[in-house]
Design a protein around this motif. Structure first.
Motif, PDB file in Angstrom:
ATOM      1  N   TRP A  23      10.834  12.849  -5.769  1.00  0.00           N
ATOM      2  CA  TRP A  23      10.364  12.336  -4.480  1.00  0.00           C
ATOM      3  C   TRP A  23      10.568  13.417  -3.431  1.00  0.00           C
ATOM      4  CZ3 TRP A  23       7.360   8.615  -2.905  1.00  0.00           C
ATOM      5  CH2 TRP A  23       7.450   8.082  -1.617  1.00  0.00           C
ATOM      6  N   VAL A  24       9.514  13.700  -2.672  1.00  0.00           N
ATOM      7  CA  VAL A  24       9.524  14.807  -1.718  1.00  0.00           C
ATOM      8  C   VAL A  24       9.135  14.295  -0.339  1.00  0.00           C
ATOM      9  CG1 VAL A  24       8.583  17.087  -1.154  1.00  0.00           C
ATOM     10  CG2 VAL A  24       8.853  16.402  -3.557  1.00  0.00           C
ATOM     11  N   GLU A  25       9.955  14.604   0.675  1.00  0.00           N
ATOM     12  CA  GLU A  25       9.656  14.264   2.064  1.00  0.00           C
ATOM     13  C   GLU A  25       9.288  15.550   2.804  1.00  0.00           C
ATOM     14  OE1 GLU A  25      12.922  12.309   3.882  1.00  0.00           O
ATOM     15  OE2 GLU A  25      12.954  10.645   2.464  1.00  0.00           O
ATOM     16  N   LEU A  26       8.101  15.551   3.383  1.00  0.00           N
ATOM     17  CA  LEU A  26       7.606  16.715   4.111  1.00  0.00           C
ATOM     18  C   LEU A  26       7.880  16.574   5.594  1.00  0.00           C
ATOM     19  CD1 LEU A  26       4.374  16.827   2.055  1.00  0.00           C
ATOM     20  CD2 LEU A  26       5.891  18.794   2.270  1.00  0.00           C
ATOM     21  N   PRO A  27       8.056  17.678   6.292  1.00  0.00           N
ATOM     22  CA  PRO A  27       8.325  17.616   7.729  1.00  0.00           C
ATOM     23  C   PRO A  27       7.046  17.385   8.525  1.00  0.00           C
ATOM     24  CG  PRO A  27       8.210  19.895   7.038  1.00  0.00           C
ATOM     25  CD  PRO A  27       8.051  19.069   5.790  1.00  0.00           C
ATOM     26  N   GLY A  28       7.216  17.032   9.781  1.00  0.00           N
ATOM     27  CA  GLY A  28       6.070  16.921  10.677  1.00  0.00           C
ATOM     28  C   GLY A  28       5.204  15.710  10.403  1.00  0.00           C
ATOM     29  N   ILE A  50       2.520  14.956   8.637  1.00  0.00           N
ATOM     30  CA  ILE A  50       1.624  15.204   7.508  1.00  0.00           C
ATOM     31  C   ILE A  50       1.231  13.871   6.871  1.00  0.00           C
ATOM     32  CG2 ILE A  50       1.449  16.195   5.191  1.00  0.00           C
ATOM     33  CD1 ILE A  50       3.195  18.465   6.061  1.00  0.00           C
ATOM     34  N   ASP A  51      -0.054  13.695   6.650  1.00  0.00           N
ATOM     35  CA  ASP A  51      -0.552  12.522   5.938  1.00  0.00           C
ATOM     36  C   ASP A  51      -0.990  12.989   4.559  1.00  0.00           C
ATOM     37  OD1 ASP A  51      -1.857  10.340   4.882  1.00  0.00           O
ATOM     38  OD2 ASP A  51      -2.910   9.827   6.733  1.00  0.00           O
ATOM     39  N   THR A  52      -0.142  12.781   3.557  1.00  0.00           N
ATOM     40  CA  THR A  52      -0.423  13.335   2.233  1.00  0.00           C
ATOM     41  C   THR A  52      -1.607  12.651   1.550  1.00  0.00           C
ATOM     42  OG1 THR A  52       1.217  11.860   1.217  1.00  0.00           O
ATOM     43  CG2 THR A  52       1.971  14.050   1.918  1.00  0.00           C
ATOM     44  N   GLY A  59       2.745   9.418  -0.868  1.00  0.00           N
ATOM     45  CA  GLY A  59       3.854   8.504  -0.638  1.00  0.00           C
ATOM     46  C   GLY A  59       3.443   7.125  -0.184  1.00  0.00           C
ATOM     47  N   SER A  60       2.317   7.004   0.514  1.00  0.00           N
ATOM     48  CA  SER A  60       1.928   5.712   1.080  1.00  0.00           C
ATOM     49  C   SER A  60       1.625   4.660   0.014  1.00  0.00           C
ATOM     50  CB  SER A  60       0.715   5.881   2.001  1.00  0.00           C
ATOM     51  OG  SER A  60      -0.363   6.481   1.304  1.00  0.00           O
ATOM     52  N   VAL A  61       1.258   5.072  -1.217  1.00  0.00           N
ATOM     53  CA  VAL A  61       0.956   4.077  -2.248  1.00  0.00           C
ATOM     54  C   VAL A  61       2.226   3.451  -2.822  1.00  0.00           C
ATOM     55  CG1 VAL A  61      -1.184   5.251  -2.867  1.00  0.00           C
ATOM     56  CG2 VAL A  61       0.889   5.715  -4.185  1.00  0.00           C
ATOM     57  N   LEU A 103       3.954   2.828   4.341  1.00  0.00           N
ATOM     58  CA  LEU A 103       4.938   3.787   4.840  1.00  0.00           C
ATOM     59  C   LEU A 103       4.920   5.058   3.987  1.00  0.00           C
ATOM     60  CD1 LEU A 103       7.935   1.320   5.405  1.00  0.00           C
ATOM     61  CD2 LEU A 103       6.359   2.206   7.135  1.00  0.00           C
ATOM     62  N   TYR A 104       5.765   6.011   4.342  1.00  0.00           N
ATOM     63  CA  TYR A 104       5.972   7.253   3.578  1.00  0.00           C
ATOM     64  C   TYR A 104       4.729   8.138   3.528  1.00  0.00           C
ATOM     65  CZ  TYR A 104       9.461   3.865   2.088  1.00  0.00           C
ATOM     66  OH  TYR A 104      10.403   2.883   2.067  1.00  0.00           O
ATOM     67  N   LYS A 105       3.985   8.167   4.632  1.00  0.00           N
ATOM     68  CA  LYS A 105       2.772   8.975   4.678  1.00  0.00           C
ATOM     69  C   LYS A 105       3.074  10.460   4.521  1.00  0.00           C
ATOM     70  CE  LYS A 105       0.065   5.780   7.552  1.00  0.00           C
ATOM     71  NZ  LYS A 105      -0.941   5.482   6.517  1.00  0.00           N
ATOM     72  N   ASN A 106       4.282  10.885   4.904  1.00  0.00           N
ATOM     73  CA  ASN A 106       4.641  12.300   4.809  1.00  0.00           C
ATOM     74  C   ASN A 106       5.376  12.623   3.508  1.00  0.00           C
ATOM     75  OD1 ASN A 106       6.922  10.795   5.691  1.00  0.00           O
ATOM     76  ND2 ASN A 106       7.932  12.695   6.295  1.00  0.00           N
ATOM     77  N   CYS A 107       5.269  11.745   2.507  1.00  0.00           N
ATOM     78  CA  CYS A 107       5.974  11.939   1.242  1.00  0.00           C
ATOM     79  C   CYS A 107       4.977  12.072   0.087  1.00  0.00           C
ATOM     80  CB  CYS A 107       6.911  10.775   0.970  1.00  0.00           C
ATOM     81  SG  CYS A 107       8.224  10.561   2.188  1.00  0.00           S
TER      82      CYS A 107
END
Length: 480
Positions: free
Chosen positions: A412-417, A419-421, A438-440, A446-450
């Motif tokens: 599991w990876v959390e990106l800064p800023g 970002i909408d993966t 991450g959003s799925v 939630l977790y759009k930046n993951c």
């Protein structure tokens, strides 16, 4: 107790957790007070008090005639996200609409030539395919009667049930033969378990982030998902769960206590005991997802919830898809006091799981090489997960954080800023690299930046190139 005070403090904690987990990044403009009131079902006055509290704590800054903005926070480079947030996030239960999106992601992720970092499947060269083929050959030669069995008479082959009973007894579970139902993989096992304890429009508590296929299943069954925040270290927050069950009647709690997907967490023994106590106190069943449980990294296997004192209210589900072969489609439910309902649903909905495959798997297990295979597989997956994490920290933008899985083969990876993966997914596919946005993994997006990365394949030079491409894509989106 001042209920108004409780409400705005609770809302402030919810928003604070979203900020701390980078769901609302620095500089992000929060929704308007009226919009927050609609989303969270609080009065405008309560929302205003919550925002004032967040301002006092340094999390948001009001801008005249514009709104509230998230304050900048310092995130250490390459930090490992192993701590649960201090606050508790409880999204309202939601109806889901995820099936079409997930189908598209799965199709794109498995295209020829695309780096297999999306769908969580192990590499075939790590699996005992040759040995399984020999077991199939033996069964085909010695058991021609299996081709003549009725499809809805008896879903279980006694040879496989016996092997499962022996394995579970070593884990502290002495299960009766009629408690076990053999299924078409873990997905069907979970679906049968849910259908046995919940009806249309019921609320089920799920881990957040949690398995997207489980969320898709909940959607297909017409159920509503109540997200319970989880940490990469300890799994589901039991404090949040207790708050939820005090406020909302849930039909079931679905949890993956060992090597959870997508974070690889392992619930501590004390938490497992407390979860069983909560289920007893508030009278709800637990659906235990054990699909990754054989792939723990620690020296000793964590004790299943099903091995606890309140085991009769636990429906334990699992399969051999992650350890032997995804194509086997052999799973199981140990249904406790719901076993009769599970068996009835199985007979009605799909009949018997392939009897030839059942006996072939039983033959393989009887030979005694499964545990040796698992030891090698666990070591390989742990090596691959660590190697993938190192590549991510090397190539992804500064401020990226990763989980530290204790089992399984996903990262599991959390990106800064901001970002909408999900929005960047097609660009990644165009670069021949897949991942799962991450959003799925959230019922409420939630977790759009993951992202979640599959580490089920050996890490090679091609893997490094694929991760470097993703890093450049994410870095470019930050600059843009």
């Amino acid at each position: 107790m001042d209920t108004t005070s409780c409400k705005y403090e609770t809302l402030a904690l919810n928003l604070q957790a979203l900020i701390e987990n980078n769901h609302f990044a620095a500089g992000y403009k929060l929704p308007s007070i009226r919009k927050l009131s609609e989303q969270w079902h609080y009065s405008i006055d309560t929302v205003q008090k919550a925002l004032n509290l967040l301002e006092d704590r340094g999390y948001v800054q009001p801008v005249a005639k514009s709104g509230y903005y998230v304050q900048a926070r310092n995130v250490p480079v390459g930090a490992v996200c192993t701590q649960a947030p201090d606050s508790i996030v409880l999204e309202p239960p939601v109806n889901l609409e995820v099936a079409d999106q997930i189908a598209m992601l799965l199709r794109s992720s498995t295209r020829e030539g695309v780096a297999p970092l999306g769908v969580a499947f192990p590499a075939h060269e790590l699996l005992p395919i040759a040995t399984l083929r020999r077991s199939y050959a033996t069964v085909n030669r010695t058991r021609p009667d299996l081709l003549t069995l009725g499809s809805h008479v008896e879903p279980n082959q006694p040879e496989l049930v016996q092997q499962l009973q022996q394995r579970f007894e070593l884990m502290g579970m002495k299960l009766k033969r009629d408690e076990l139902v053999i299924t078409d993989g873990c997905t069907e096992a979970l679906s049968l378990a849910l259908q046995s304890v919940a009806k249309h429009n019921d609320i089920v508590a799920v881990e957040s982030p949690g398995d997207y296929l489980l969320l898709e299943m909940i959607e297909s069954l017409g159920l509503r998902a109540l997200e319970i925040p989880s940490s990469p270290e300890h799994g589901m927050s039991l404090e949040a769960l207790e708050i939820a069950v005090k406020q909302t009647r849930i039909a079931a709690c679905i949890v993956c206590p060992t090597a959870s997907n997508p974070m690889g967490s392992v619930m501590p023994d004390n938490n497992r005991k407390k979860l069983l106590e909560l289920a007893e106190k508030y009278d709800f069943p637990i659906v235990e997802d054990n699909v990754y449980a054989d792939l723990y990294f620690e020296r000793f296997r964590p004790r299943p919830l099903k091995a606890g004192k309140q085991s009769d209210r636990v429906l334990m589900c699992g399969s051999f898809s992650k350890s032997l072969s995804p194509s086997l489609r052999i799973g199981y439910v140990a249904g406790g006091k719901y076993a009769a309902q599970v068996l009835s649903k199985k007979r009605i909905l799909s009949g018997s799981t392939n009897p030839i495959t059942q006996v072939a798997v039983a033959h393989y297990l009887e030979k005694g090489s499964f545990e040796r295979h698992l030891r090698t597989l666990r070591q390989q997956f742990e090596t691959q997960v660590r190697a993938m994490g190192n590549l991510v920290l090397k190539h992804f933008p500064q401020g990226t954080r990763i989980s530290e899985p204790k089992g399984g083969f996903v990262l599991w990876v959390e990106l800064p800023g901001d970002i909408d993966t999900a929005a960047l997914f097609n660009k990644a596919i165009a670069r021949k690299v897949a991942y799962m946005p991450g959003s799925v993994f959230s019922a409420s997006g939630l977790y759009k930046n993951c992202i979640r990365l599959n580490c089920g394949h050996p890490v090679t030079d091609d893997t490094a190139v694929a991760i470097a491409k993703l890093g450049a894509l994410f870095e470019g989106s930050l600059v843009a």
